[in-house]
Design an enzyme around this catalytic site. Structure first.
Site, PDB file in Angstrom:
ATOM      1  N   ASP A 182      -7.509   1.663   2.767  1.00  0.00           N
ATOM      2  CA  ASP A 182      -7.032   2.585   3.802  1.00  0.00           C
ATOM      3  C   ASP A 182      -7.918   3.795   4.058  1.00  0.00           C
ATOM      4  O   ASP A 182      -7.777   4.420   5.098  1.00  0.00           O
ATOM      5  CB  ASP A 182      -5.608   3.055   3.458  1.00  0.00           C
ATOM      6  CG  ASP A 182      -4.859   3.609   4.668  1.00  0.00           C
ATOM      7  OD1 ASP A 182      -5.216   3.247   5.802  1.00  0.00           O
ATOM      8  OD2 ASP A 182      -3.921   4.388   4.481  1.00  0.00           O
ATOM      9  N   ASP A 190       1.100   5.154  -0.264  1.00  0.00           N
ATOM     10  CA  ASP A 190       0.453   6.469  -0.227  1.00  0.00           C
ATOM     11  C   ASP A 190       1.170   7.439  -1.162  1.00  0.00           C
ATOM     12  O   ASP A 190       2.390   7.595  -1.078  1.00  0.00           O
ATOM     13  CB  ASP A 190       0.492   7.049   1.187  1.00  0.00           C
ATOM     14  CG  ASP A 190      -0.299   6.221   2.182  1.00  0.00           C
ATOM     15  OD1 ASP A 190      -1.515   6.117   2.002  1.00  0.00           O
ATOM     16  OD2 ASP A 190       0.309   5.674   3.124  1.00  0.00           O
ATOM     17  N   HIS A 230      -6.283   9.707  -0.186  1.00  0.00           N
ATOM     18  CA  HIS A 230      -6.938   9.708   1.129  1.00  0.00           C
ATOM     19  C   HIS A 230      -6.085  10.328   2.230  1.00  0.00           C
ATOM     20  O   HIS A 230      -6.536  10.401   3.376  1.00  0.00           O
ATOM     21  CB  HIS A 230      -7.364   8.287   1.514  1.00  0.00           C
ATOM     22  CG  HIS A 230      -6.243   7.308   1.601  1.00  0.00           C
ATOM     23  ND1 HIS A 230      -5.853   6.539   0.534  1.00  0.00           N
ATOM     24  CD2 HIS A 230      -5.426   6.959   2.622  1.00  0.00           C
ATOM     25  CE1 HIS A 230      -4.845   5.765   0.900  1.00  0.00           C
ATOM     26  NE2 HIS A 230      -4.566   6.001   2.163  1.00  0.00           N
ATOM     27  N   HIS A 278       0.860  -1.183   0.000  1.00  0.00           N
ATOM     28  CA  HIS A 278       0.000   0.000   0.000  1.00  0.00           C
ATOM     29  C   HIS A 278       0.891   1.226   0.000  1.00  0.00           C
ATOM     30  O   HIS A 278       1.604   1.492   0.974  1.00  0.00           O
ATOM     31  CB  HIS A 278      -0.922   0.018   1.217  1.00  0.00           C
ATOM     32  CG  HIS A 278      -1.677   1.304   1.359  1.00  0.00           C
ATOM     33  ND1 HIS A 278      -2.465   1.808   0.351  1.00  0.00           N
ATOM     34  CD2 HIS A 278      -1.759   2.192   2.378  1.00  0.00           C
ATOM     35  CE1 HIS A 278      -3.002   2.951   0.737  1.00  0.00           C
ATOM     36  NE2 HIS A 278      -2.585   3.213   1.968  1.00  0.00           N
TER      37      HIS A 278
END
Length: 984
Positions: A173, A51, A416, A49
C-alpha cells in the site's frame, strides 16, 4: 451451455475430483505447493491489509469502534481467520501488521495460542514482512525503519521461533518505493519483495514486456547483499474483478446447487479462467499470484474461504476438459519459491520507484511534506529513543521494558498513513500523543540512568530530577524561567567528540560553568519577534544564551548556570547590509534582506544567489472526477501553475553579531521568516525557517517552499538521498526505466528528501541538509527548492476524506525547522554532508535540572563529565543501536555511513575493536553476528539464488564466524553489522 452444466453436475456428485493439495511437511518453503510444471499455476493468497491508523486510530481499528467512519475491527478478523484455518487444513492465510497481532495475541488463551503455533509450524499461517507496521518508504529514516522491523521480528521469534521468521517484504500500500528500503529488507535476510503500487506508465510498460517481476539491485555499495526479487502485484492488492467474497463486497458467491435457478458455477469458472489467462499475459513464468483480500477484510473469514474452496474445486475440475489452470491456496513465500524454481532469468533495476503517479495529473508527491510538524516530531522522538537506550545500557539500569512505550509508538508512526501525513487530523493527534507518552516513559529511564552516572557517590542519588524542554525550538523552557541556578546536561549519542552550539531561552542573565568549573563565553541574543509571536508560546523569555560546547563521545557534560549582572557586547543593525563571517565562510546580504552570496574561503569557492526565499504554489482545486480535475491534497501535490509566487515583495533584515554566533533575521511577512546563522567555527550555514499560519482567507490552498537560486549549471541533474543513506541521481523530466511523458512540470519532478539534496558543477557543489523529510527538487538549473508546509482546501479523493488543513490555537498551524547549507567542491563535500547530516538526525539530548546547591556543593556531589570511550572511534563509523537486552546481553548495530568513492579517506573500509564500546562494562565473552533485524545469526541465513538475464548470480559467500578471540570488526562503505554481545 447444457453440456457445460452437465459437466458441472457430474463433478458435483463425483468423489474423485478434489482440489490438489500438498500436505505440510513443515513450515516455510518446505510447506509449499509448487504446482504442476505443465500448467498455469494460480497461487491464491488470502490476506487482509490492516492500517495501524488512518481514518480511525489504531485502537479504534483494533476494537472495531466508530464504524460510522469505517467498518473495521481487527480483533474480529483474527478471531474469524483462526476459526476458518481450523476448519480446513488446506487453507492458508498471511498476516503483516504485528502491532495488531501483538495486541490480539496478548488476549488469547493458552489453548488458542497453541492452535496458532500449530498453524505457523505447519505453514498454514504465514507472517509476511513482520514489522510493527507496513511502513512508509518516502518520509521514513532508515534508523526507524530498522527499529520497527526489529520490534516485530523480536516478537515473532520469541513467540513462534524460526517458523515465523518472515522471508518476504509485503509493501502493498505505500505510495512509491525506495531503493534503501529494499536494501534494508535484503540485509534482513529477505528473499523477495512484493508491492501493489507503481507508476501507471511503468506498469503499462512492464505488463507489455512481461517484466512485472525483476531483480532489484538495491544498493550501489553492497552489491549482491542488496539484491531482492521484486514483484508488482497484478491487481494492486485486491482480488481479481468480481471475485471479492468479503462481507461488504457485492460480487456473486459461488452458488453450486445445479437445481437452483441462480446456479452460477459455469460463468464463475469461465470468468476466473479468463482472469487467470489475462494476468498470465503480463507475467513471465507459469506461476501467477492472486491476492484474495483487501483493507480490513476477513471479518467473516468463513464467507471468503467457503467460496474460495468451491472456486478452486470447480476450476481445477476443468482440467479434465483441457484447462491448463491449476489453482491452490498459497502464500507470498510459496509463490516466490515457485518463481525461484522456475529456471527463469530476470531483468534487473538499479533506480527506485519514485515518484509514483496513478494517472497523468496524480503525482503522489505532496505527502513527502504533509504534516511537517509531525514529521519533525517523529525524527526528534527517534533521537530521544536512541539516547534513552544508550543511557539505559551504559548505566546498566536494565529498564528495557520501560523504553517499550516509545519503541512501540515509533513503530506505529512509521506506518504509511502516519509519518506520511495522510491520516485524518484526529488520528495525527493520536500518533503525536503516543509519542509524547512514550517520551514521558523514556524520561523515567533517563532519570534512573543519570541517578547512577551523575553522583560521585552512587549511594546518594540526585535529589533534583532531569527533565526535557521540548519547546526550546520556539525558545521556551518554562521550568527554568526566573530560577537563580539550574543545570543543563548534554548526552552525545555519537562515537565522536563533537562541537555543538547550544541555545537556552532565559529571562535573566547567567554565567555558565563548564564541566571543569570554568566560566565559558556565551552570547545573549534577543529572541526574534516572529518567535515571540508564535501562537501558543507561553514563555516570558526575551533572550537566549548561545554558547559552544565540546562533548565527549558517548558521554555527557553538565553545565551549571548561575545569575550574573554584567552585559554582553552584541551588535544589532536593522535594514542595513549584513555580512556574516568566520574563518571558513562569508555570507553576504543587502539592506533589503536578500542573500547575495556565500563564499568558502578555504576552497575559494563562491556561490552567488540570484534569489533565496519563500514562495507558494496555489493548490489545484479540482473535483477529482477525472485526471485533469485532480485536486492537490494530503497525498497529491498538484500546483495550479508551475511558477510559484513569492510570499512577499519586500522583507526586513536584522543583523545580530556576537562572539559565538552571527545572525540575519529576515522577516518576509506575518507568517514567513528565517534566521540565517553562522557560528564561530561552523563550516556550514544554518537556516531556521518559520512558516504559518498560512493564510487561506482568499480561499486558495497554499504549498510553501523555500527556494535557493544560484548560478550553478547543473544541467537538469540533482541528487537526493534515500531514507537518509545512499544518494541517487535525479534528472529533470526523466525516468531511467521508461519513456516518461511530461505532464506535470513541478510535481512530476518532486522526490522525497529525507536528509539532503544537492546540485553541482565540476568544481562547485551546493548541498542543503534537512532536519526532517521534505519534498524537493531542482525545477530550474541552479535552483533547489524544498517544500516546508502545506495547507490545502480540497480533498484529493484518495481516501482520507479531508484536506490537509492543520490548525492550532484557532488558526493555521505554525511549523519551524532547519536547513543546513554547505558550499564545497564535489570531491570534498561528502565529508561535510555525511557528518553534518548524521549529527542533525542524532543530536545531543539536553536535560535540565534544578538542584538547590551552590556550584561548589554541586561539583563536590556530582560527576560533571563522563564518557563510555577512552578514544573516539573512526569518523566514518556510526553507532546505530546500543541497547541492553538483559543484564549481560546487548544488541549493537555499527554502520559505515560513507558511500564508495565519495571521499578519498573515509570511503575506504575501516576496522575497529568492538571491545572499546564495552570498556565500562567488562570483557566480551560471547558474540554472535545477526542479520539486520537482529532475529537470526548471519551464519544461518540461506537466501535464495537468483539469475539475471546477464547471467549474474545473486549467490554470496558465507560470512566469517565471529569469535571473542578476534573482536576486530571490518566495515565496508554503507555496511551495517549487527551483533548480540554477552559481557562478563
Amino acid at each position: 451451455m447444457y453440456s457445460l452444466s452437465f459437466a458441472f453436475l457430474f463433478i458435483l456428485i463425483s468423489v474423485c475430483n478434489t482440489v490438489p493439495t500438498k500436505s505440510s511437511n513443515g513450515c516455510g518453503y518446505d510447506a509449499c505447493n509448487l504446482g504442476d510444471p505443465n500448467k498455469l499455476n494460480v497461487h491464491i493468497v488470502p490476506h487482509t491489509h490492516d492500517d495501524v491508523g488512518w481514518l480511525k486510530t489504531v485502537d479504534q481499528y483494533y476494537y472495531g469502534a466508530r464504524n460510522n467512519i469505517q467498518h473495521a475491527g481487527v480483533q474480529y478478523i483474527l478471531d474469524s481467520v483462526m476459526h476458518s484455518l481450523e476448519e480446513n487444513p488446506d487453507r492458508r492465510f498471511m498476516y503483516v501488521e504485528i502491532a495488531f497481532f501483538w495486541r490480539w495475541w496478548n488476549e488469547q488463551t493458552d489453548e488458542m495460542r497453541n492452535k496458532v503455533k500449530q498453524f505457523v509450524n505447519e505453514g498454514r499461517l504465514e507472517f509476511i514482512s513482520g514489522g510493527w507496521c507496513m511502513n512508509d518508504e518516502a518520509s521514513t529514516h532508515y534508523n526507524s525503519i530498522i527499529d520497527q522491523f526489529s520490534l516485530g521480528a523480536e516478537f515473532l521469534r520469541d513467540q513462534f521461533g524460526e517458523c515465523a521468521r518472515p522471508k518476504i517484504g509485503w509493501q502493498i500500500d505505500p505510495f512509491g518505493h525506495s531503493r534503501e528500503h529494499a536494501s534494508i529488507l535484503a540485509q534482513m535476510g529477505f528473499d523477495g519483495l512484493f508491492f501493489g503500487r507503481a507508476d501507471y506508465e511503468d506498469i503499462t510498460q512492464r505488463s507489455k514486456t512481461k517484466n512485472m517481476e525483476l531483480i532489484w539491485k538495491a544498493s550501489a555499495n553492497l552489491d549482491r547483499q542488496s539484491w531482492l526479487l521484486t514483484g508488482v502485484l497484478p491487481n494492486g492488492y485486491s482480488a481479481p474483478g468480481s471475485f471479492c467474497f468479503d462481507l461488504f463486497c457485492d460480487d456473486q458467491p459461488i452458488m453450486d446447487d445445479p437445481h437452483l435457478h441462480d446456479y452460477n458455477v459455469p460463468e464463475r469458472v469461465k470468468a476466473f479462467l479468463d482472469a487467470a489467462h489475462n494476468e498470465a499475459n503480463q507475467y513471465s513464468t507459469n506461476h501467477i499470484i492472486m491476492t484474495m483480500g483487501s483493507d480490513f477484510q476477513y471479518e467473516s473469514a468463513n464467507q471468503w474461504f467457503k467460496n474460495m474452496d468451491k472456486l478452486m474445486k470447480y476450476v481445477n475440475a476443468q482440467q479434465t476438459n483441457g484447462s491448463n489452470v491449476n489453482v491452490f491456496y498459497s502464500t507470498p513465500s510459496c509463490y516466490l519459491y515457485a518463481l525461484n524454481k522456475a529456471n527463469h532469468s530476470w531483468t534487473s533495476k538499479t533506480d527506485d520507484f519514485f515518484p509514483y503517479a496513478h494517472h497523468p495529473h496524480g503525482f503522489w508527491t505532496g505527502y513527502f511534506t504533509s504534516r511537517a510538524a509531525l514529521k519533525g516530531y517523529e525524527r526528534r522522538s527517534n533521537n530521544v529513543l536512541q539516547v534513552t537506550r544508550q543511557l539505559n545500557a551504559f548505566a546498566k539500569t536494565n529498564l528495557r521494558n520501560s523504553t517499550f512505550p516509545l519503541s512501540e509508538a515509533m513503530g506505529l508512526v512509521q506506518h504509511h498513513d502516519a509519518v506520511s501525513g495522510t491520516e485524518k487530523q484526529e488520528v495525527a493527534f493520536d500518533y503525536a500523543q503516543r509519542l509524547a507518552d512514550g517520551i514521558d516513559s523514556a524520561v523515567d529511564v533517563i532519570n534512573r540512568a543519570y541517578s547512577k552516572l551523575l553522583p560521585l557517590d552512587e549511594k546518594i542519588p540526585p535529589k533534583a530530577p532531569q527533565f526535557l524542554c521540548q519547546l526550546t525550538n520556539i525558545s521556551e523552557c518554562l521550568p527554568i524561567e526566573g530560577k537563580n541556578q539550574f543545570t543543563l546536561t548534554l548526552w552525545n549519542p555519537t562515537v565522536h567528540t563533537i562541537s555543538q552550539h547550544i541555545h537556552v531561552p532565559v529571562t535573566k542573565k547567567y554565567s555558565i560553568r563548564d564541566s571543569t568549573g570554568h566560566v565559558i563565553s556565551a552570547d545573549l541574543i534577543p529572541i526574534s519577534e516572529p518567535t515571540k509571536n508564535i501562537p501558543g508560546r507561553k514563555s516570558f523569555a526575551t533572550n537566549q544564551l548561545v554558547f559552544k560546547v565540546i562533548l565527549p563521545a558517548l558521554g555527557f557534560n553538565t553545565y551549571y548556570f548561575e545569575l550574573k549582572t554584567d552585559n554582553e557586547d552584541i551588535s544589532i543593525t536593522h535594514n542595513e547590509e549584513c555580512i556574516l563571517q568566520n574563518e571558513y565562510l562569508r555570507v553576504d546580504f543587502d539592506d533589503q534582506g536578500n542573500l547575495l552570496k556565500i563564499k568558502n574561503f578555504k576552497k575559494n569557492i563562491v556561490v552567488p544567489f540570484t534569489s533565496q526565499g519563500f514562495y507558494w504554489y496555489s493548490s489545484f482545486p479540482g473535483n477529482n472526477s477525472q485526471s485533469e480535475f485532480q485536486a492537490s491534497g494530503a497525498y497529491i501535490f498538484r500546483p495550479n501553475s508551475s511558477d510559484p509566487q513569492p510570499v512577499s515583495d519586500k522583507r526586513t533584515i536584522t543583523c545580530i553579531k556576537g562572539e559565538i554566533v552571527q545572525k540575519a533575521v529576515i522577516v518576509f511577512n506575518k507568517w514567513t521568516s528565517q534566521e540565517i546563522s553562522l557560528y564561530d567555527d561552523s563550516k556550514g550555514v544554518e537556516v531556521e525557517w518559520t512558516v504559518g499560519p498560512i493564510p487561506i482567507c482568499d480561499k486558495v490552498g497554499k504549498e510553501i517552499i523555500l527556494r535557493y537560486d544560484t548560478d550553478i549549471g547543473n544541467q537538469g541533474k540533482f541528487y537526493t538521498d534515500s531514507n537518509g543513506r545512499e544518494v541517487l541521481e535525479r534528472i529533470r523530466d526523466y525516468r531511467p526505466t521508461w519513456n516518461y511523458t511530461k505532464v506535470e512540470d513541478v510535481s512530476g519532478n518532486y522526490y522525497p528528501v529525507n536528509s539532503r539534496i544537492w546540485i553541482k558543477e565540476p568544481n562547485r557543489q551546493f548541498t542543503v541538509l534537512t532536519d526532517r523529510s521534505e519534498g524537493g527538487s531542482s525545477i530550474h538549473d541552479g535552483s533547489i527548492e524544498l517544500m516546508l508546509h502545506r495547507r490545502t482546501l480540497y480533498d484529493d479523493a484518495l481516501g482520507v476524506g479531508e484536506p490537509i488543513n492543520e490548525t492550532a490555537y484557532d488558526q493555521g498551524l505554525v511549523v519551524r525547522g532547519k536547513h543546513f547549507l554547505i558550499i564545497e567542491s564535489p570531491s570534498s563535500s561528502a565529508l561535510y554532508h555525511r557528518v553534518a547530516s548524521q549529527r542533525l538526525y542524532m543530536r545531543p539530548l539536553a536535560t535540565y535540572s534544578l538542584p538547590q546547591l551552590s556550584y561548589a556543593d554541586y561539583s563536590e556531589t556530582y560527576r560533571q563529565t563522563w564518557s563510555a570511550l577512552v578514544k573516539d572511534l573512526p569518523l566514518n563509523i556510526h553507532l546505530l543501536t546500543f541497547e541492553q537486552l538483559d543484564t549481560n546481553q546487548y544488541l549493537i548495530r555499527i554502520e559505515h555511513y560513507f558511500e564508495l568513492n565519495e571521499d578519498t579517506t573515509y570511503s575506504n573500509s575501516v576496522t575497529f575493536d568492538l571491545q572499546k564500546l564495552f570498556q565500562t562494562h567488562g570483557i566480551i565473552n560471547g558474540i554472535v553476528e545477526l542479520t539486520l533485524a537482529g532475529n537470526m545469526p548471519v551464519n544461518d541465513m540461506q537466501r535464495l539464488e537468483w539469475i539475471t538475464i546477464d547471467k549474474e548470480s545473486s549467490k554470496m559467500d558465507k560470512p566469517k564466524m565471529m569469535s571473542v578471540n578476534d573482536l576486530n570488526i571490518v566495515l565496508n562503505p554503507m555496511q551495517i553489522r549487527t551483533f548480540r554481545v554477552t559481557v562478563e
